[in-house]
Enzyme design. Structure first.
Site, PDB file in Angstrom:
ATOM      1  N   GLN A 101       0.845  -1.951   0.155  1.00 52.50           N
ATOM      2  CA  GLN A 101       0.376  -0.003  -0.244  1.00 52.50           C
ATOM      3  C   GLN A 101       0.827   1.645  -0.138  1.00 52.50           C
ATOM      4  O   GLN A 101       0.479   1.939  -0.086  1.00 52.50           O
ATOM      5  CB  GLN A 101      -0.452   0.114   1.274  1.00 52.50           C
ATOM      6  CG  GLN A 101      -2.006  -1.271   1.219  1.00 52.50           C
ATOM      7  CD  GLN A 101      -2.055  -1.090   2.748  1.00 52.50           C
ATOM      8  OE1 GLN A 101      -1.960  -1.646   3.153  1.00 52.50           O
ATOM      9  NE2 GLN A 101      -3.865  -0.921   2.903  1.00 52.50           N
ATOM     10  N   ASP A 104       6.199   5.004  -1.688  1.00 48.19           N
ATOM     11  CA  ASP A 104       7.247   5.427  -1.258  1.00 48.19           C
ATOM     12  C   ASP A 104       8.747   4.521  -2.166  1.00 48.19           C
ATOM     13  O   ASP A 104       9.939   5.426  -2.477  1.00 48.19           O
ATOM     14  CB  ASP A 104       8.042   5.519   0.085  1.00 48.19           C
ATOM     15  CG  ASP A 104       7.719   3.862   0.691  1.00 48.19           C
ATOM     16  OD1 ASP A 104       8.278   3.424   0.013  1.00 48.19           O
ATOM     17  OD2 ASP A 104       6.981   4.293   1.827  1.00 48.19           O
ATOM     18  N   HIS A 123      -0.718   1.386  -4.668  1.00 46.61           N
ATOM     19  CA  HIS A 123      -1.705   2.188  -4.509  1.00 46.61           C
ATOM     20  C   HIS A 123      -1.085   4.066  -5.127  1.00 46.61           C
ATOM     21  O   HIS A 123      -0.666   4.646  -5.042  1.00 46.61           O
ATOM     22  CB  HIS A 123      -1.738   3.429  -2.967  1.00 46.61           C
ATOM     23  CG  HIS A 123      -2.460   2.287  -2.130  1.00 46.61           C
ATOM     24  ND1 HIS A 123      -2.994   2.396  -1.091  1.00 46.61           N
ATOM     25  CD2 HIS A 123      -3.837   2.072  -2.725  1.00 46.61           C
ATOM     26  CE1 HIS A 123      -3.898   1.938  -0.701  1.00 46.61           C
ATOM     27  NE2 HIS A 123      -4.770   1.613  -1.468  1.00 46.61           N
ATOM     28  N   SER A 193      -3.255  -1.291   9.383  1.00 49.54           N
ATOM     29  CA  SER A 193      -4.282  -0.801  10.080  1.00 49.54           C
ATOM     30  C   SER A 193      -5.031  -1.807  10.175  1.00 49.54           C
ATOM     31  O   SER A 193      -5.694  -2.274  11.185  1.00 49.54           O
ATOM     32  CB  SER A 193      -4.114   0.111  10.389  1.00 49.54           C
ATOM     33  OG  SER A 193      -4.970   0.427   8.953  1.00 49.54           O
ATOM     34  N   ASN A 217       2.796  -6.582  13.359  1.00 44.17           N
ATOM     35  CA  ASN A 217       2.147  -5.246  13.841  1.00 44.17           C
ATOM     36  C   ASN A 217       2.354  -4.675  15.262  1.00 44.17           C
ATOM     37  O   ASN A 217       2.263  -5.909  16.506  1.00 44.17           O
ATOM     38  CB  ASN A 217       1.083  -5.240  13.395  1.00 44.17           C
ATOM     39  CG  ASN A 217       0.872  -3.361  13.741  1.00 44.17           C
ATOM     40  OD1 ASN A 217       1.369  -2.833  14.633  1.00 44.17           O
ATOM     41  ND2 ASN A 217      -0.415  -3.792  12.389  1.00 44.17           N
TER      42      ASN A 217
END
Length: 243
Positions: A101, A104, A123, A193, A217
């Site tokens: 996602q 960068d 994305h 998340s 996580n």
């Protein structure tokens, strides 16, 4: 499932699918979208900077924001998590699939997508722009020479090559990710998340296919109750423990 069982399942798997989110790049100093809205940008809502309507209303403002983020990601370096995932791809070869996602480009710079597996940026990518007329994707020049809004080789204005609020994920990339996760024996969900769909739904493709899904996580997420195993750590240390 315990850590030893999770480690054994990953080692034995020939088909591995991975989903990464902002937590993977946090160790490289890349802030999340909202965390990056500090200083001058703190007065803007995300929708003010990352939507088709915002771009139509004020393309210069939107490009100023993305030019700053572009400079930041080029200054950042891949971290241990990026490098471990590139190594995992070299081990698994064609059976490895990484969907990120993040925009960068750090996975690619660490070697992902170059070890026999596949890398998909769900994305988009901050280091490129897209011709508004033809859809052609073009690498951006060095930040010091970037003029915004940039122009494509065909002379058309270009927009950031990212998925904005209100836009769909690229169909080809999403279809490839869904197929890979459905076929995976083991899926890793790292630093995300689990609230942004359809990407967050990829874990369920693996679960429904009878596969194992391992979450890495530091915090519990909305996906945690459904996971086969959860490692509570940052991405680099969690992957090191798992591998």
């Amino acid at each position: 499932m315990d850590l030893a069982s999770a480690r054994a399942a990953l080692a034995a798997a020939s088909r591995v699918a991975v989903l990464t989110g902002a937590g993977v790049s946090a160790e490289s100093g890349i802030p999340t979208f909202r965390d990056a809205q500090s200083g001058h940008w703190a007065r803007f809502r995300p929708e003010d900077l990352a939507s088709p309507a915002a771009y139509e209303r004020d393309p210069e403002l939107v490009w100023d924001w993305y030019a700053g983020r572009y400079r930041d990601v080029l200054a950042a370096q891949p971290n241990g998590a990026h490098r471990l995932l590139a190594e995992l791809e070299r081990q698994k070869g064609a059976g490895f699939f990484l969907a990120t996602q993040n925009v960068d480009g750090l996975h690619g710079r660490a070697g992902s997508g170059q070890g026999g597996g596949q890398l998909v940026e769900l994305h988009g990518n901050l280091v490129s722009a897209r011709d508004e007329h033809t859809g052609e994707v073009v690498p951006l020049p060095d930040p010091d020479t970037l003029v915004t809004p940039p122009t494509s080789p065909r002379g058309h204005r270009m927009r950031p090559n990212v998925v904005w609020f209100g836009e769909y994920l690229p169909e080809e990339a999403l279809n490839a990710a869904q197929a890979a996760f459905a076929a995976a024996e083991v899926a890793l969900i790292i630093g995300t998340s689990g609230v942004v769909y359809p990407a967050a739904g990829l874990a369920f493709e693996t679960l429904e296919g009878g596969g194992t899904v391992i979450e890495i996580n530091p915090d519990a997420t909305e996906l945690t109750p459904y996971m086969s195993f959860s490692l509570r750590d940052v991405a680099s240390r969690g992957l090191a423990a798992l591998l």
